[in-house]
Design an enzyme around this catalytic site. Structure first.
Site, PDB file in Angstrom:
ATOM      1  CG  HIS A 409      -2.290   0.428   0.915  1.00 37.69           C
ATOM      2  ND1 HIS A 409      -2.641   1.714   0.038  1.00 37.69           N
ATOM      3  CD2 HIS A 409      -3.527   0.091   1.370  1.00 37.69           C
ATOM      4  CE1 HIS A 409      -3.815   1.659  -0.189  1.00 37.69           C
ATOM      5  NE2 HIS A 409      -4.393   0.801   0.612  1.00 37.69           N
ATOM      6  CG  ASP A 413      -2.944   4.667  -4.274  1.00 40.44           C
ATOM      7  OD1 ASP A 413      -2.375   4.586  -3.083  1.00 40.44           O
ATOM      8  OD2 ASP A 413      -2.772   5.804  -5.262  1.00 40.44           O
TER       9      ASP A 413
END
Length: 437
Positions: A409, A413
């Site tokens: 992450h 995204d």
């Protein structure tokens, strides 16, 4: 008699130490020149060590699981004068002893001599043994001595163990050997006295985390500790893809049989150019994401030693048959323990599959420093609603598969990961596009 010190040679660029993962000899064993004596594991591969001389093993550098620094003593071999004089390795060792200044300069370098090349260890002769911890041999067990007193065939012993019967309590009807009939009579008699045959519980045991298993533990812990994972799962209709695979296999000739994986790799390679942040490696220290133009596909492979990830280089340039051949080659080499160091490391994205054990969904752990890993799950057949072409719907049989992707992450995204999987889904559900330019 003289003592020959076998020093651990430099077995890999930048490697400072190696782990003992197996001894093939023990104290007191006679070894011959070029005989395999130990397996040593580095961060990249397992290397087989061979004895440079013949003689008797008198000292070993620790136990399985211990780390041995490069250049330090791995084992000490006692040789006789004839062998020592005839051995090029020992001749160089004698010269070394006569020229102390040379010893220090060469102590970490591979030995070079007639009939020898790179990778041979440094030798030295000495009347005194270096400080090497002896490798303990097996201790005689009381249980083993007790077991020898009972005569029985291996089949009878195995059956007794399964039933939880102590053979020493079974009296033979004839002679000293316990037979199946004696075991049957004991069971009948024992049942009348309240005996219930049962498999004995396994004894508690401690298993050292060494070798490949230790590498896996360290890598997985580092990945979960450093990377904020998230996983996205989507259902894909692979009915047409499976039909295409069956057609390709029907006309494959002498080419390898196709599994789902080569087709999935083609689809991954075709969709990655539009999502370059997934085909990348994240350098934590430099704070740089290195996006790769080529797809170096890691293939998570289960082996007897544990999970390994060999890499298919430039997967985007291979067709399904070439991919199938390379998958088979890498898997066979990994399971046989003969995988080359050039086939390991440097992956840009990894594919992991449990085949028929794939389950409903998985949350695979990223192969650090990569930023994404893809996991196909089990294919199941279920009824689905389909358009009948006249504005209505009909129920049909479909082969469905969940596809998982775990991402870093910090780099990827959620929207990007979901968009990528949707692009992959569209291609897999229209397999003719896999073969279109």
């Amino acid at each position: 008699m003289a003592r020959f010190t076998f020093r651990l040679p430099d077995i890999g660029e930048g490697i400072s130490e190696a782990e003992i993962v197996a001894w093939h000899v023990k104290l007191g064993d006679r070894v011959e020149e070029d005989q395999s004596v130990a397996d040593m594991m580095t961060d990249k591969a397992t290397v087989e060590m061979e004895s440079p001389v013949s003689g008797t093993v008198v000292e070993l550098a620790g136990e399985v699981g211990d780390q041995v620094p490069i250049g330090s003593a791995l084992m000490v071999i006692e040789t006789d004068a004839v062998e020592e004089a005839a051995s090029p390795a020992t001749e160089e060792a004698v010269l070394e002893a006569e020229n102390p200044g040379v010893e220090e300069a060469q102590s970490l370098s591979p030995l070079r001599g007639e009939g020898r090349g790179e990778g041979m260890p440094q030798a030295e002769t000495s009347d005194e043994s270096p400080a090497v911890a002896p490798h303990p041999g097996p201790l005689p067990g009381g249980e083993r001595e007790q077991e020898k007193k009972v005569l029985a065939s291996p089949a009878v012993r195995a059956r007794a163990q399964d039933l939880g019967v102590d053979l020493s309590s079974v009296k033979p009807a004839e002679g000293d050997r316990v037979r199946h009939s004696d075991l049957d009579a004991f069971l009948r008699y024992g049942s009348g006295q309240g005996y219930t045959p049962a498999r004995p519980p396994r004894a508690d045991e401690q298993v050292r985390v060494i070798g490949m298993r230790r590498r896996i533990a360290e890598n997985m812990a580092a990945s979960k500790r450093a990377i904020p994972h998230f996983t996205y799962v989507e259902e894909i209709d692979v009915t047409a893809l499976e039909d295409t695979r069956a057609q390709l296999n029907a006309g494959r000739g002498n080419r390898p049989k196709l599994t789902l994986l080569p087709l999935l790799i083609v689809a991954i390679c075709k969709t990655l150019p539009d999502f370059p942040m997934l085909n990348a490696r994240y350098d934590d220290e430099a704070g740089v994401v290195n996006r790769s133009g080529a797809v170096h596909m890691g293939m998570a492979t289960q082996t007897p030693a544990g999970l390994m990830v060999p890499v298919i280089r430039n997967a985007e340039n291979r067709n399904v048959w070439q991919l199938a051949t390379e998958i088979g080659r890498l898997a066979d080499a990994a399971r046989a323990g003969s995988i080359a160091s050039t086939d390991m490391g440097g992956g840009t994205i990894t594919l992991t599959s449990l085949g028929p054990l794939g389950g409903i969904a998985t949350t695979p752990v990223i192969n650090r420093p990569e930023v994404a890993i893809i996991g196909p799950n089990r294919i199941v057949e279920r009824p689905v609603f389909r358009s009948d072409g006249r504005g209505g719907e009909t129920i049909a049989r479909a082969k469905l598969m969940n596809l998982s992707i775990s991402c870093d992450h910090r780099v990827v995204d959620g929207y990007d990961a979901a968009s990528y999987v949707q692009a992959l889904k569209q291609l897999l559900e229209t397999p003719v596009m896999l073969f279109a330019d």
